[in-house]
Write a protein that holds these residues in place. Structure first.
Motif, PDB file in Angstrom:
ATOM      1  N   UNK A 184      -4.577  56.180  -2.125  1.00 38.71           N
ATOM      2  CA  UNK A 184      -5.194  55.823  -3.269  1.00 38.71           C
ATOM      3  C   UNK A 184      -6.014  56.982  -3.807  1.00 38.71           C
ATOM      4  N   UNK A 185      -6.957  57.461  -3.333  1.00 39.75           N
ATOM      5  CA  UNK A 185      -7.931  58.702  -3.420  1.00 39.75           C
ATOM      6  C   UNK A 185      -7.137  59.780  -4.259  1.00 39.75           C
ATOM      7  N   UNK A 186      -5.892  60.132  -3.694  1.00 36.07           N
ATOM      8  CA  UNK A 186      -5.065  61.093  -4.055  1.00 36.07           C
ATOM      9  C   UNK A 186      -4.771  60.728  -5.589  1.00 36.07           C
ATOM     10  N   UNK A 187      -4.243  59.621  -5.627  1.00 34.80           N
ATOM     11  CA  UNK A 187      -3.870  59.089  -6.951  1.00 34.80           C
ATOM     12  C   UNK A 187      -5.133  59.300  -7.830  1.00 34.80           C
ATOM     13  N   UNK A 188      -6.339  58.640  -7.691  1.00 34.80           N
ATOM     14  CA  UNK A 188      -7.433  58.612  -8.373  1.00 34.80           C
ATOM     15  C   UNK A 188      -7.646  59.985  -8.960  1.00 34.80           C
ATOM     16  N   UNK A 189      -7.560  61.238  -7.855  1.00 31.40           N
ATOM     17  CA  UNK A 189      -8.066  62.551  -8.201  1.00 31.40           C
ATOM     18  C   UNK A 189      -7.026  63.154  -9.238  1.00 31.40           C
ATOM     19  N   UNK A 190      -5.781  62.535  -9.023  1.00 33.27           N
ATOM     20  CA  UNK A 190      -4.840  63.234 -10.155  1.00 33.27           C
ATOM     21  C   UNK A 190      -5.206  62.495 -11.338  1.00 33.27           C
TER      22      UNK A 190
ATOM     23  N   UNK B 192      -4.492  63.897 -15.090  1.00 35.27           N
ATOM     24  CA  UNK B 192      -3.323  63.459 -15.749  1.00 35.27           C
ATOM     25  C   UNK B 192      -3.177  62.241 -15.589  1.00 35.27           C
ATOM     26  N   UNK B 193      -3.471  61.341 -16.460  1.00 41.31           N
ATOM     27  CA  UNK B 193      -3.313  59.801 -16.058  1.00 41.31           C
ATOM     28  C   UNK B 193      -1.967  59.394 -15.917  1.00 41.31           C
ATOM     29  N   UNK B 194      -0.689  59.982 -16.422  1.00 40.64           N
ATOM     30  CA  UNK B 194       0.362  59.578 -16.050  1.00 40.64           C
ATOM     31  C   UNK B 194       1.043  59.979 -14.811  1.00 40.64           C
ATOM     32  N   UNK B 195       0.350  59.677 -13.677  1.00 40.84           N
ATOM     33  CA  UNK B 195       0.552  59.930 -12.230  1.00 40.84           C
ATOM     34  C   UNK B 195       0.709  58.644 -11.586  1.00 40.84           C
ATOM     35  N   UNK B 196       1.927  58.904 -10.552  1.00 39.28           N
ATOM     36  CA  UNK B 196       2.209  58.007  -9.616  1.00 39.28           C
ATOM     37  C   UNK B 196       2.499  58.389  -8.495  1.00 39.28           C
ATOM     38  N   UNK B 197       2.192  57.614  -7.381  1.00 38.76           N
ATOM     39  CA  UNK B 197       2.472  57.870  -5.989  1.00 38.76           C
ATOM     40  C   UNK B 197       3.842  57.691  -5.507  1.00 38.76           C
ATOM     41  N   UNK B 198       4.538  58.803  -4.981  1.00 27.64           N
ATOM     42  CA  UNK B 198       5.923  58.378  -4.554  1.00 27.64           C
ATOM     43  C   UNK B 198       5.840  57.373  -3.219  1.00 27.64           C
ATOM     44  N   UNK B 199       6.548  56.459  -3.613  1.00 28.61           N
ATOM     45  CA  UNK B 199       6.611  55.343  -2.582  1.00 28.61           C
ATOM     46  C   UNK B 199       7.976  55.211  -1.875  1.00 28.61           C
ATOM     47  N   UNK B 200       8.365  55.125  -0.623  1.00 25.24           N
ATOM     48  CA  UNK B 200       9.556  55.201  -0.067  1.00 25.24           C
ATOM     49  C   UNK B 200      10.246  53.808  -0.593  1.00 25.24           C
TER      50      UNK B 200
END
Length: 306
Positions: free
Chosen positions: A281-287, A291-299
């Protein structure tokens, strides 16, 4: 068109995540599956997924590090046993062909379909009536490429009500008009394609990058893309480590997405130090601060290209 993540980890697999592989489902566009990278265990991930090896048409390898490549020989040899008899082309950097040839030869693997391995050093690596794929060199410890997948614009929809008014019945003429031709009506008037066909449907652009530090070709490949897949191996407080090992931080990925004017960013290739979704989650928050339109890749999650 959508993306299906089969592996999102960097370097080595963990109990939570597999190493890199991404499926691009083109079922509506060409009834095919394209694969980007093929880390160890990819075929096992496919067995657990909605994807089918029988639909696999192309594999694009970004670079020859094992976490992006070691699953390839097993997948190629298993494909025949899972109903894959159609031709398959694998694209990647120089050295890919001897790797594939030697692995299949020494293991005496039987490949009962037409297998083509195409080595490239960037530029246009594939082009047909529906798609073009461009590649450019990134900045990594070995040659690593990013791919820009460009769907070509498709003809607009026929106006069936208007065609009925002109007295034109379904048949070959429909195809002629949709493809831009003009026809002569029974009264001698000419009917032109643009009179009965709507605006062309603009194709999507997807950019999938291999491992890289920030560099100019990232922006070139991602310019105006509908969706960018960018590695985010570390948080930005480890930017010195990221640079040392030729990787990027989540913040750097977001800056690239912002500067390239993309619509959506998906982060992947996470260091195994981030054990679970909570620690990602901190990686997502940082991005998202950049750039608000960011998502984490989930398998085993689908991401539509919008």
């Amino acid at each position: 068109m959508d993306l299906y993540f089969l592996g999102t980890n960097a370097g080595v697999p963990t109990l939570q995540r597999n190493v890199t592989s991404i499926g691009l489902r083109l079922y509506e566009e060409r009834k095919a599956l394209w694969l980007f990278d093929c880390g160890e265990g990819t075929q096992h991930q496919i067995l657990r997924s909605q994807l089918k090896l029988s639909k696999l048409e192309k594999i694009f390898i970004t670079h020859l590090h094992g976490d992006h490549l070691f699953g390839l020989p097993g997948l190629l040899s298993s494909r025949s046993n899972q109903g894959g008899l159609s031709p398959l082309t694998v694209y990647g950097p120089p050295g890919l062909k001897p790797f594939v040839d030697m692995a299949l030869e020494l293991s005496q693997s039987r490949v009962e379909y037409e297998l083509n391995v195409v080595e490239h050093e960037g530029g246009v690596v594939f082009d047909d009536d529906t798609f073009r794929v461009e590649a450019a060199l990134l900045e990594h410890r070995i040659d690593s490429y990013g791919y820009r997948i460009i769907e070509k614009d498709r003809p607009g929809q026929l106006n069936f009500e208007l065609l009925k008014q002109y007295g034109i019945k379904p048949g070959p003429i429909y195809g002629q008009l949709k493809n831009g031709a003009s026809i002569q009506l029974d009264n001698g008037d000419m009917l032109h394609s643009h009179q009965v066909v709507g605006e062309p449907k603009k194709g999507k652009i997807v950019t999938i990058l291999g491992d890289t530090r920030p560099c100019d070709n990232v922006l070139q490949l991602a310019h105006g893309a509908d969706l960018l897949v960018h590695e985010a191996t570390f948080l930005h407080d480890m930017q010195d480590t990221a640079r040392k090992y030729y990787h990027s931080t989540a913040y750097q990925a977001a800056v690239a997405a912002r500067d390239a004017g993309v619509n959506q960013l998906i982060l992947t290739h996470f260091s195994s130090r981030y054990k679970d979704e909570h620690q990602l989650e901190p990686l997502l928050d940082e991005a998202q601060t950049v750039f608000p339109q960011t998502a984490l890749a989930m398998e085993h999650h689908l991401f539509p290209v919008q």
